[in-house]
Design a protein around this motif. Structure first.
Motif, PDB file in Angstrom:
ATOM      1  N   CYS A  22     -32.020 113.799 -29.602  1.00  8.01           N
ATOM      2  CA  CYS A  22     -31.489 113.898 -30.959  1.00  8.01           C
ATOM      3  C   CYS A  22     -30.284 112.972 -31.092  1.00  8.01           C
ATOM      4  CB  CYS A  22     -31.068 115.350 -31.194  1.00  8.01           C
ATOM      5  SG  CYS A  22     -30.243 115.639 -32.771  1.00  8.01           S
ATOM      6  N   HIS A  29     -27.706 113.328 -32.807  1.00  2.38           N
ATOM      7  CA  HIS A  29     -26.449 114.049 -33.047  1.00  2.38           C
ATOM      8  C   HIS A  29     -25.664 114.201 -31.740  1.00  2.38           C
ATOM      9  CE1 HIS A  29     -24.163 117.935 -33.930  1.00  2.38           C
ATOM     10  NE2 HIS A  29     -23.584 116.982 -34.630  1.00  2.38           N
ATOM     11  N   ARG A  30     -26.133 115.016 -30.827  1.00  5.92           N
ATOM     12  CA  ARG A  30     -25.463 115.218 -29.541  1.00  5.92           C
ATOM     13  C   ARG A  30     -26.457 115.236 -28.389  1.00  5.92           C
ATOM     14  NH1 ARG A  30     -20.577 118.628 -30.983  1.00  5.92           N
ATOM     15  NH2 ARG A  30     -19.559 117.240 -32.435  1.00  5.92           N
ATOM     16  N   LYS A  31     -27.524 114.478 -28.575  1.00  5.11           N
ATOM     17  CA  LYS A  31     -28.507 114.245 -27.506  1.00  5.11           C
ATOM     18  C   LYS A  31     -29.294 115.484 -27.105  1.00  5.11           C
ATOM     19  CE  LYS A  31     -27.206 109.998 -27.390  1.00  5.11           C
ATOM     20  NZ  LYS A  31     -27.915 109.119 -28.303  1.00  5.11           N
ATOM     21  N   GLY A  32     -29.517 116.400 -28.030  1.00  4.91           N
ATOM     22  CA  GLY A  32     -30.391 117.534 -27.734  1.00  4.91           C
ATOM     23  C   GLY A  32     -31.778 117.053 -27.355  1.00  4.91           C
ATOM     24  N   CYS A  87     -34.289 120.138 -33.950  1.00  3.26           N
ATOM     25  CA  CYS A  87     -33.556 120.059 -32.687  1.00  3.26           C
ATOM     26  C   CYS A  87     -33.165 121.466 -32.222  1.00  3.26           C
ATOM     27  CB  CYS A  87     -32.313 119.197 -32.874  1.00  3.26           C
ATOM     28  SG  CYS A  87     -31.296 119.091 -31.385  1.00  3.26           S
ATOM     29  N   LEU A 138     -30.630 122.336 -30.411  1.00  3.62           N
ATOM     30  CA  LEU A 138     -29.196 122.592 -30.237  1.00  3.62           C
ATOM     31  C   LEU A 138     -28.499 123.016 -31.525  1.00  3.62           C
ATOM     32  CD1 LEU A 138     -27.840 119.953 -27.706  1.00  3.62           C
ATOM     33  CD2 LEU A 138     -28.600 122.297 -27.324  1.00  3.62           C
ATOM     34  N   HIS A 139     -28.542 122.183 -32.556  1.00  2.37           N
ATOM     35  CA  HIS A 139     -27.809 122.500 -33.786  1.00  2.37           C
ATOM     36  C   HIS A 139     -28.721 122.484 -35.004  1.00  2.37           C
ATOM     37  CE1 HIS A 139     -24.987 120.393 -30.968  1.00  2.37           C
ATOM     38  NE2 HIS A 139     -24.429 121.584 -31.061  1.00  2.37           N
ATOM     39  N   ARG A 140     -30.024 122.452 -34.761  1.00  2.00           N
ATOM     40  CA  ARG A 140     -31.045 122.639 -35.802  1.00  2.00           C
ATOM     41  C   ARG A 140     -31.121 121.510 -36.831  1.00  2.00           C
ATOM     42  NH1 ARG A 140     -34.185 126.474 -35.028  1.00  2.00           N
ATOM     43  NH2 ARG A 140     -34.683 126.797 -37.204  1.00  2.00           N
ATOM     44  N   SER A 141     -30.768 120.294 -36.450  1.00  2.00           N
ATOM     45  CA  SER A 141     -31.101 119.182 -37.336  1.00  2.00           C
ATOM     46  C   SER A 141     -32.612 119.070 -37.419  1.00  2.00           C
ATOM     47  CB  SER A 141     -30.532 117.856 -36.803  1.00  2.00           C
ATOM     48  OG  SER A 141     -29.157 117.773 -37.048  1.00  2.00           O
ATOM     49  N   PRO A 165     -26.704 118.833 -39.095  1.00  2.00           N
ATOM     50  CA  PRO A 165     -25.432 118.133 -39.041  1.00  2.00           C
ATOM     51  C   PRO A 165     -25.525 116.610 -38.892  1.00  2.00           C
ATOM     52  CG  PRO A 165     -25.881 119.182 -36.939  1.00  2.00           C
ATOM     53  CD  PRO A 165     -26.965 119.618 -37.896  1.00  2.00           C
TER      54      PRO A 165
HETATM   55  S1  FES Z   1     -27.891 117.784 -30.790  1.00  2.00           S
HETATM   56 FE1  FES Z   1     -29.488 117.860 -32.233  1.00  2.00          FE
HETATM   57  S2  FES Z   1     -28.587 118.727 -33.971  1.00  2.00           S
HETATM   58 FE2  FES Z   1     -26.967 118.595 -32.563  1.00  2.00          FE
END
Ligand code: FES
Length: 96
Positions: A31, A33-36, A52, A54-57, A70
């Motif tokens: 991902c 965002h933060r590599k999920g 994703c 991790l944070h549901r993007s 996010p």
């Molecule tokens: S790592 Fe994927 S939404 Fe944050």
């Protein structure tokens, strides 16, 4: 993960193959965002979106565009057809 979707990271560890609804997509494995790790994500077989873990993007598998969550960065979609018909990488646009 949906019962109807099959997710597998490719050998390079950089890309993820998603088979869903009779289609195959090759996208970034991480991902933006933060590599999920999207291999652990959920695929909506009706909307063709991957979420994703991790944070549901949420991303549109056909374009790579983020549609919720996010991140504002798109995934790269390497192909969206047969596994042997890889297209040039492309970035989706952010939908607002
Ligand atoms: S790592 Fe994927 S939404 Fe944050």
């Amino acid at each position: 993960m949906s019962d109807d979707a099959v997710l597998r990271e490719l050998a390079d560890g950089e890309r993820l193959r998603v088979r869903v609804a009779g289609r195959e997509f090759v996208i970034d494995a991480a991902c933006p965002h933060r590599k999920g790790r999207l291999v652990h994500g959920y695929v909506n077989t009706r909307t063709l979106r991957i979420i994703c873990p991790l944070h549901r993007s949420s991303f549109d598998l056909t374009t790579g565009c983020p549609v919720a969550g996010p991140t504002t960065e798109a995934l790269t979609v390497y192909s969206d057809g047969p596994a042997d018909g890889e297209d040039a990488p492309r970035k989706g646009r952010t939908e607002r």
